[in-house]
Design a protein around this motif. Sequence first.
Motif, PDB file in Angstrom:
ATOM      1  N   ILE A 174       0.716  -1.181  -0.008  1.00 50.21           N
ATOM      2  CA  ILE A 174       0.015  -0.213  -0.022  1.00 50.21           C
ATOM      3  C   ILE A 174       0.842   1.343   0.085  1.00 50.21           C
ATOM      4  CG2 ILE A 174      -1.686   1.505   1.240  1.00 50.21           C
ATOM      5  CD1 ILE A 174      -3.029  -1.054   2.425  1.00 50.21           C
ATOM      6  N   PHE A 175       0.475   2.119  -1.012  1.00 52.02           N
ATOM      7  CA  PHE A 175       1.314   3.487  -0.746  1.00 52.02           C
ATOM      8  C   PHE A 175       0.387   4.415  -0.258  1.00 52.02           C
ATOM      9  CE2 PHE A 175       2.302   2.138  -5.390  1.00 52.02           C
ATOM     10  CZ  PHE A 175       3.434   2.337  -5.448  1.00 52.02           C
ATOM     11  N   TRP A 176       1.048   5.194   0.481  1.00 53.57           N
ATOM     12  CA  TRP A 176       0.398   6.444   1.118  1.00 53.57           C
ATOM     13  C   TRP A 176       1.169   7.746   1.031  1.00 53.57           C
ATOM     14  CZ3 TRP A 176       3.969   5.796   5.144  1.00 53.57           C
ATOM     15  CH2 TRP A 176       3.907   6.683   6.224  1.00 53.57           C
ATOM     16  N   ASP A 177       0.445   8.885   1.091  1.00 54.59           N
ATOM     17  CA  ASP A 177       1.224   9.986   0.661  1.00 54.59           C
ATOM     18  C   ASP A 177       1.166  11.096   1.795  1.00 54.59           C
ATOM     19  OD1 ASP A 177       1.420   9.402  -2.063  1.00 54.59           O
ATOM     20  OD2 ASP A 177      -0.703  10.205  -2.590  1.00 54.59           O
ATOM     21  N   PRO A 178       2.161  10.866   2.575  1.00 50.15           N
ATOM     22  CA  PRO A 178       2.041  11.596   4.311  1.00 50.15           C
ATOM     23  C   PRO A 178       2.243  13.096   3.778  1.00 50.15           C
ATOM     24  CG  PRO A 178       4.256  10.539   3.815  1.00 50.15           C
ATOM     25  CD  PRO A 178       3.373   9.867   2.906  1.00 50.15           C
ATOM     26  N   GLN A 179       2.705  13.347   2.735  1.00 51.18           N
ATOM     27  CA  GLN A 179       3.137  15.179   2.465  1.00 51.18           C
ATOM     28  C   GLN A 179       1.839  15.630   2.256  1.00 51.18           C
ATOM     29  OE1 GLN A 179       5.847  14.033  -0.382  1.00 51.18           O
ATOM     30  NE2 GLN A 179       7.034  15.837   0.015  1.00 51.18           N
ATOM     31  N   GLY A 180       0.774  14.915   1.592  1.00 47.68           N
ATOM     32  CA  GLY A 180      -0.451  15.450   1.482  1.00 47.68           C
ATOM     33  C   GLY A 180      -1.385  15.601   2.531  1.00 47.68           C
ATOM     34  N   HIS A 181      -0.809  15.112   3.688  1.00 47.05           N
ATOM     35  CA  HIS A 181      -1.512  15.265   4.963  1.00 47.05           C
ATOM     36  C   HIS A 181      -0.817  16.178   5.952  1.00 47.05           C
ATOM     37  CE1 HIS A 181      -4.089  11.925   3.570  1.00 47.05           C
ATOM     38  NE2 HIS A 181      -2.982  11.056   3.251  1.00 47.05           N
ATOM     39  N   LEU A 182       0.348  16.257   5.761  1.00 45.46           N
ATOM     40  CA  LEU A 182       1.193  16.976   6.646  1.00 45.46           C
ATOM     41  C   LEU A 182       1.017  18.306   6.025  1.00 45.46           C
ATOM     42  CD1 LEU A 182       4.802  14.942   6.208  1.00 45.46           C
ATOM     43  CD2 LEU A 182       3.328  15.426   8.317  1.00 45.46           C
ATOM     44  N   GLU A 183       0.626  18.787   4.866  1.00 46.96           N
ATOM     45  CA  GLU A 183       0.403  20.131   4.353  1.00 46.96           C
ATOM     46  C   GLU A 183      -0.906  20.707   5.297  1.00 46.96           C
ATOM     47  OE1 GLU A 183       2.186  20.944   0.169  1.00 46.96           O
ATOM     48  OE2 GLU A 183       0.542  19.760   0.068  1.00 46.96           O
ATOM     49  N   ARG A 184      -1.685  19.743   5.616  1.00 50.62           N
ATOM     50  CA  ARG A 184      -3.039  20.121   6.254  1.00 50.62           C
ATOM     51  C   ARG A 184      -2.924  20.038   7.587  1.00 50.62           C
ATOM     52  NH1 ARG A 184      -6.527  16.530   6.047  1.00 50.62           N
ATOM     53  NH2 ARG A 184      -5.532  14.628   5.349  1.00 50.62           N
ATOM     54  N   GLY A 185      -1.719  19.763   8.255  1.00 47.80           N
ATOM     55  CA  GLY A 185      -1.582  19.736   9.717  1.00 47.80           C
ATOM     56  C   GLY A 185      -1.997  18.583  10.187  1.00 47.80           C
ATOM     57  N   ILE A 186      -2.034  17.596   9.417  1.00 46.09           N
ATOM     58  CA  ILE A 186      -2.066  16.134  10.235  1.00 46.09           C
ATOM     59  C   ILE A 186      -0.840  15.616  10.551  1.00 46.09           C
ATOM     60  CG2 ILE A 186      -3.272  13.786  10.041  1.00 46.09           C
ATOM     61  CD1 ILE A 186      -5.435  16.323  10.078  1.00 46.09           C
ATOM     62  N   ASP A 187      -0.459  15.286  11.776  1.00 49.87           N
ATOM     63  CA  ASP A 187       1.097  14.811  11.945  1.00 49.87           C
ATOM     64  C   ASP A 187       1.204  13.459  11.633  1.00 49.87           C
ATOM     65  OD1 ASP A 187       0.710  12.865  14.400  1.00 49.87           O
ATOM     66  OD2 ASP A 187      -0.485  14.571  14.929  1.00 49.87           O
ATOM     67  N   PHE A 188       2.532  13.030  11.245  1.00 50.07           N
ATOM     68  CA  PHE A 188       2.829  11.768  10.824  1.00 50.07           C
ATOM     69  C   PHE A 188       2.428  10.730  11.561  1.00 50.07           C
ATOM     70  CE2 PHE A 188       5.832   8.670   9.296  1.00 50.07           C
ATOM     71  CZ  PHE A 188       6.167   8.847   8.028  1.00 50.07           C
ATOM     72  N   ALA A 189       2.391  10.725  12.842  1.00 46.75           N
ATOM     73  CA  ALA A 189       2.151   9.553  13.751  1.00 46.75           C
ATOM     74  C   ALA A 189       0.593   9.064  13.641  1.00 46.75           C
ATOM     75  CB  ALA A 189       2.262  10.005  15.193  1.00 46.75           C
ATOM     76  N   THR A 190      -0.204  10.348  13.430  1.00 50.46           N
ATOM     77  CA  THR A 190      -1.572  10.112  13.177  1.00 50.46           C
ATOM     78  C   THR A 190      -1.919   9.313  12.182  1.00 50.46           C
ATOM     79  OG1 THR A 190      -2.355  12.146  14.269  1.00 50.46           O
ATOM     80  CG2 THR A 190      -3.900  11.166  13.203  1.00 50.46           C
ATOM     81  N   GLN A 191      -1.251   9.619  10.963  1.00 51.99           N
ATOM     82  CA  GLN A 191      -1.158   8.908   9.769  1.00 51.99           C
ATOM     83  C   GLN A 191      -0.949   7.622   9.773  1.00 51.99           C
ATOM     84  OE1 GLN A 191       0.443  11.000   6.389  1.00 51.99           O
ATOM     85  NE2 GLN A 191       0.586  12.851   7.801  1.00 51.99           N
ATOM     86  N   ILE A 192       0.074   7.263  10.100  1.00 52.80           N
ATOM     87  CA  ILE A 192       0.929   5.697  10.119  1.00 52.80           C
ATOM     88  C   ILE A 192       0.306   4.790  11.014  1.00 52.80           C
ATOM     89  CG2 ILE A 192       2.766   6.487  11.516  1.00 52.80           C
ATOM     90  CD1 ILE A 192       4.354   4.543   9.238  1.00 52.80           C
ATOM     91  N   THR A 193      -0.030   5.391  12.094  1.00 54.97           N
ATOM     92  CA  THR A 193      -0.483   4.667  13.463  1.00 54.97           C
ATOM     93  C   THR A 193      -2.058   4.033  12.861  1.00 54.97           C
ATOM     94  OG1 THR A 193       0.501   6.022  14.925  1.00 54.97           O
ATOM     95  CG2 THR A 193      -1.141   4.448  15.912  1.00 54.97           C
ATOM     96  N   GLY A 194      -3.000   4.740  12.384  1.00 57.18           N
ATOM     97  CA  GLY A 194      -4.115   4.604  11.922  1.00 57.18           C
ATOM     98  C   GLY A 194      -4.057   3.435  10.787  1.00 57.18           C
TER      99      GLY A 194
END
Length: 350
Positions: A110-130
Amino acid sequence: MTIAASTYTSITTKHLIPLIKALPKAELHLHIEGSFEPELMFKLAQRNNITLSYDSVEALKEAYQFNNLQEFLDLYYQGMNVLQTQQDYYDLTRAYLDKVHRQNVRHVEIFWDPQGHLERGIDFATQITGILQALKEARSQQGMSYRLIMSFLRHLSEESAFETLEQAKPYLDEIYAVGLDSSEQGHPPEKFERVFAACRELDLKITAHAGEEGPPDYVWQALDLLQVDRIDHGNRSLEDPALVKRLADSQMVLTVCPLSNLKLQVVKDLGQHPIPAMLTAGLKATINSDDPAYFGGYMDENLIQLQQAVGLNAEQIITLVRNSITGSWAEEERKVELLAELDKVVSQFS
């Protein structure tokens, strides 16, 4: 186990669709944000008090029409906005995994695009942990193996990619590979040569989108400058005989996405899709869904619609599925297990 050629010829046309559905499959090219079905998007938007630009699920579905990659990406990034919490990322990932588990997808990358979420203020840990919570549950509850691929957005700077890599370092035991996606035109792989060199030093596997809308030269750059372990898409490689020979000789894996190609008008008609030509040329092509919620189909739909459009026979179908297993980044013992399952299914249909 080696299957005799007569086994393939004994599988009749009427059995090809049941065969596709029964085969154990590996998906190597899936953007988790691209699995965002309209119903779930509306649910999460409501949960997070976010107002979408569309007043109904039906209106959103109607918006899933594109003339090119950029028009798709504009909607794709808008859809990302509803992802706010760890629960959101879990729900999105789990919905995809449950869907493809029903299609006998046994391994996912699975690909995921952390930059697209970091730009919105969603921290890295929130993304990858879920995301990881859902992947680990699918492994324990449904027996699905996985690899997680962090993608850099090529329309952003290499400096931004370096910053994202720095944020990823505490999680590198959970991130197996890095990729390169987003708008291909005007953003050649050479733009990211230094950051991918840094990724190699961290023992990360490397892949890159190349040769979808971009020219064959982008595939050469991915091979020579980024030193990729595989190529995502790669359709336009066929325009360059020397490139085709190199890809065939090295058995470089190509993660091809038929319904994506059709929806984004990389091909005008699915009947003109280059998969048969790729197989004839000896390329190690695989079938994947890319962004299935937007492009109209998951793994089974991609294989079935392609088979019907270009007349794939049993041997070609089995080759594509086998390529996905052997070309995956699963553990070797997992590959052996999945190939044994594949051979068992083939024998049942022969």
